[in-house]
Design a protein around this motif. Structure first.
Motif, PDB file in Angstrom:
ATOM      1  N   ILE A 158       0.847  -1.198   0.000  1.00 24.18           N
ATOM      2  CA  ILE A 158       0.000   0.000   0.000  1.00 24.18           C
ATOM      3  C   ILE A 158       0.884   1.250   0.000  1.00 24.18           C
ATOM      4  O   ILE A 158       1.770   1.392   0.830  1.00 24.18           O
ATOM      5  CB  ILE A 158      -0.936   0.005   1.222  1.00 24.18           C
ATOM      6  N   PRO A 159       0.660   2.159  -0.942  1.00 24.72           N
ATOM      7  CA  PRO A 159       1.531   3.342  -1.041  1.00 24.72           C
ATOM      8  C   PRO A 159       1.357   4.298   0.138  1.00 24.72           C
ATOM      9  O   PRO A 159       0.335   4.277   0.829  1.00 24.72           O
ATOM     10  CB  PRO A 159       1.074   3.993  -2.356  1.00 24.72           C
ATOM     11  N   ASP A 160       2.344   5.138   0.352  1.00 20.26           N
ATOM     12  CA  ASP A 160       2.341   6.058   1.486  1.00 20.26           C
ATOM     13  C   ASP A 160       1.236   7.107   1.405  1.00 20.26           C
ATOM     14  O   ASP A 160       0.841   7.667   2.435  1.00 20.26           O
ATOM     15  CB  ASP A 160       3.695   6.761   1.598  1.00 20.26           C
ATOM     16  N   ASN A 161       0.751   7.397   0.197  1.00 22.99           N
ATOM     17  CA  ASN A 161      -0.304   8.404   0.054  1.00 22.99           C
ATOM     18  C   ASN A 161      -1.694   7.775   0.003  1.00 22.99           C
ATOM     19  O   ASN A 161      -2.649   8.371  -0.486  1.00 22.99           O
ATOM     20  CB  ASN A 161      -0.070   9.267  -1.182  1.00 22.99           C
ATOM     21  N   SER A 162      -1.795   6.556   0.534  1.00 25.82           N
ATOM     22  CA  SER A 162      -3.086   5.877   0.631  1.00 25.82           C
ATOM     23  C   SER A 162      -3.208   5.257   2.024  1.00 25.82           C
ATOM     24  O   SER A 162      -2.256   4.654   2.520  1.00 25.82           O
ATOM     25  CB  SER A 162      -3.201   4.794  -0.449  1.00 25.82           C
ATOM     26  N   VAL A 163      -4.361   5.435   2.665  1.00 24.89           N
ATOM     27  CA  VAL A 163      -4.587   4.938   4.020  1.00 24.89           C
ATOM     28  C   VAL A 163      -5.717   3.917   3.994  1.00 24.89           C
ATOM     29  O   VAL A 163      -6.794   4.172   3.431  1.00 24.89           O
ATOM     30  CB  VAL A 163      -4.943   6.087   4.983  1.00 24.89           C
ATOM     31  N   LEU A 164      -5.457   2.756   4.596  1.00 22.23           N
ATOM     32  CA  LEU A 164      -6.470   1.707   4.717  1.00 22.23           C
ATOM     33  C   LEU A 164      -6.894   1.641   6.180  1.00 22.23           C
ATOM     34  O   LEU A 164      -6.070   1.431   7.071  1.00 22.23           O
ATOM     35  CB  LEU A 164      -5.920   0.354   4.268  1.00 22.23           C
ATOM     36  N   LEU A 165      -8.197   1.830   6.424  1.00 23.80           N
ATOM     37  CA  LEU A 165      -8.754   1.786   7.776  1.00 23.80           C
ATOM     38  C   LEU A 165      -9.729   0.618   7.890  1.00 23.80           C
ATOM     39  O   LEU A 165     -10.627   0.468   7.056  1.00 23.80           O
ATOM     40  CB  LEU A 165      -9.481   3.094   8.093  1.00 23.80           C
ATOM     41  N   LEU A 166      -9.553  -0.208   8.908  1.00 21.43           N
ATOM     42  CA  LEU A 166     -10.469  -1.309   9.190  1.00 21.43           C
ATOM     43  C   LEU A 166     -11.066  -1.086  10.581  1.00 21.43           C
ATOM     44  O   LEU A 166     -10.340  -0.768  11.534  1.00 21.43           O
ATOM     45  CB  LEU A 166      -9.741  -2.657   9.154  1.00 21.43           C
ATOM     46  N   THR A 167     -12.378  -1.233  10.712  1.00 23.54           N
ATOM     47  CA  THR A 167     -13.029  -1.053  12.011  1.00 23.54           C
ATOM     48  C   THR A 167     -13.945  -2.230  12.310  1.00 23.54           C
ATOM     49  O   THR A 167     -14.533  -2.821  11.403  1.00 23.54           O
ATOM     50  CB  THR A 167     -13.852   0.247  12.058  1.00 23.54           C
ATOM     51  N   THR A 168     -14.049  -2.547  13.586  1.00 26.49           N
ATOM     52  CA  THR A 168     -14.938  -3.611  14.043  1.00 26.49           C
ATOM     53  C   THR A 168     -15.227  -3.417  15.525  1.00 26.49           C
ATOM     54  O   THR A 168     -14.343  -2.968  16.270  1.00 26.49           O
ATOM     55  CB  THR A 168     -14.295  -5.001  13.825  1.00 26.49           C
ATOM     56  N   PRO A 169     -16.456  -3.738  15.961  1.00 30.36           N
ATOM     57  CA  PRO A 169     -16.730  -3.667  17.398  1.00 30.36           C
ATOM     58  C   PRO A 169     -16.141  -4.851  18.160  1.00 30.36           C
ATOM     59  O   PRO A 169     -16.058  -4.825  19.390  1.00 30.36           O
ATOM     60  CB  PRO A 169     -18.263  -3.691  17.452  1.00 30.36           C
ATOM     61  N   ASN A 170     -15.718  -5.878  17.436  1.00 32.53           N
ATOM     62  CA  ASN A 170     -15.264  -7.117  18.067  1.00 32.53           C
ATOM     63  C   ASN A 170     -13.768  -7.085  18.369  1.00 32.53           C
ATOM     64  O   ASN A 170     -12.989  -6.509  17.607  1.00 32.53           O
ATOM     65  CB  ASN A 170     -15.559  -8.312  17.156  1.00 32.53           C
ATOM     66  N   LYS A 171     -13.397  -7.734  19.462  1.00 33.80           N
ATOM     67  CA  LYS A 171     -11.981  -7.879  19.768  1.00 33.80           C
ATOM     68  C   LYS A 171     -11.346  -8.791  18.723  1.00 33.80           C
ATOM     69  O   LYS A 171     -11.867  -9.856  18.406  1.00 33.80           O
ATOM     70  CB  LYS A 171     -11.797  -8.482  21.161  1.00 33.80           C
ATOM     71  N   PRO A 172     -10.200  -8.393  18.147  1.00 33.52           N
ATOM     72  CA  PRO A 172      -9.556  -9.236  17.132  1.00 33.52           C
ATOM     73  C   PRO A 172      -9.230 -10.631  17.667  1.00 33.52           C
ATOM     74  O   PRO A 172      -8.759 -10.777  18.798  1.00 33.52           O
ATOM     75  CB  PRO A 172      -8.281  -8.458  16.799  1.00 33.52           C
TER      76      PRO A 172
END
Length: 341
Positions: free
Chosen positions: A96-110
């Motif tokens: 993933i390039p430095d000028n792109s941000v990937l965000l993952l969200t979840t209410p659950n504990k990983p």
């Protein structure tokens, strides 16, 4: 590799962090081109999100791709993470390039047993957004202190402690009340003290503590009246339960420590998570009339109450029923209390 994993049940705190990340990453003039939010109900959401994260942003600023409520770290069906998806994840995350941000969200504990979780632990910044347990008073005070600093509001230590006790772990209510206090303070340069703010803050905790006292004394009539008053004032049932859990947990620790022969108030305060050891005297007086067994019997009932409310039980009758059971436990020896259920 700007990858973030946010998890936890404090939805308000998480949303604030997401907004801050979005404002930091995106150029507002190019946001419509560079911002993607994908949910699990969208076809191939994970693969699509990974592909978008690899796409260079248009114009100024960076790209933000948000996989909301993702099942990559658990919480979904067993078929959500196929070998093909994991292979795509394994191939994409390091690239993933430095000028792109990937965000993952979840209410659950990983789930640390999953290959995808282990992979994200290697590449992602992981942040937890879970409500602070109501008995952890020092952490609640620290949360008030941090939130006040975020909005540039000056508070005395006593005012911080007052707000932590009054609001508990309700992050949404905390920021609402702090914004109200900031408007009240205006250009005031000195920190706000308890005398400045107590008339502006509605403390459901105070009446919930009165409810805890009524239960401890086995006064069913007063306890039921307080429950009705709290619900009539639109206090959230789970917030009431959180205060009860904190108070009965503290009483239980004090009783347990004194029953086992501990005389050092500082040691008792540390075990019960009480910041001021001088308060131990009053807690000792409060639990003198109750046995260790009676206090031990209260917490399972409170956790049963919390579970019922989270499963959608009607607030007032559920609270009333459990409060009567709790009063019976505190009024009678444990064997007699069991017969009153």
């Amino acid at each position: 590799m700007p990858i973030y994993l946010y998890w936890g049940e404090d939805e308000f705190a998480m949303q604030r962090a997401i907004v801050n990340l979005r404002d930091r990453v995106l150029d507002p003039n190019w946001q419509s081109f560079n911002y993607d939010r994908l949910t699990p109900d969208q076809p191939n959401a994970i693969v699509q999100g990974l592909n978008q994260a690899m796409t260079p942003p248009f114009g100024a600023g960076s790209r933000l791709v948000w996989l909301a409520n993702t099942s990559l770290v658990g919480g979904g069906s067993k078929g959500d993470l196929t070998e093909a998806i994991f292979a795509e994840l394994e191939r994409t995350l390091p690239q993933i390039p430095d000028n792109s941000v990937l965000l993952l969200t979840t209410p659950n504990k990983p789930d640390n047993r999953l290959k995808s979780t282990k992979l994200l632990q290697k590449y992602a910044v992981i942040q937890e957004f879970s409500p602070i347990p109501p008995w952890q008073t020092e952490q609640l005070a620290q949360r008030v202190r941090q939130a006040a600093q975020e909005i540039n509001l000056k508070l005395t230590p006593d005012a911080i402690a007052f707000l932590a006790d009054a609001i508990g772990n309700d992050t949404r209510q905390l920021f609402t009340d702090l914004e109200k206090l900031r408007l009240f303070a205006g250009n005031q340069t000195h920190p706000l003290d308890v005398a400045d703010i107590e008339g502006l803050i509605t403390s459901s905790t105070e009446n919930s503590l009165k409810l805890a006292e009524a239960i401890r004394q086995g006064d069913t009539s007063q306890a039921l009246g307080l429950v009705a008053d709290l619900i009539q004032r639109n206090e959230h049932a789970l917030a009431i339960v959180a205060t009860l859990v904190r108070q009965f947990r503290t009483w239980l620790w004090v009783k347990l420590m004194t029953t086992t022969g501990e005389r050092d108030d500082r040691a008792i305060a540390a075990a019960a998570d009480i910041s001021n050891p001088k308060r131990i005297y009053y807690f000792k007086q409060a639990v003198r009339s109750l046995s260790l067994e009676q206090l031990q019997a209260t917490l399972p009932l409170l956790f049963e109450l919390e579970l019922s409310l989270k499963q959608g039980a009607e607030e007032l009758p559920t609270l009333q029923t459990m409060v009567m059971r709790l009063c019976a436990v505190c009024r009678f020896p444990q064997g007699d209390a069991a017969r009153t259920r």
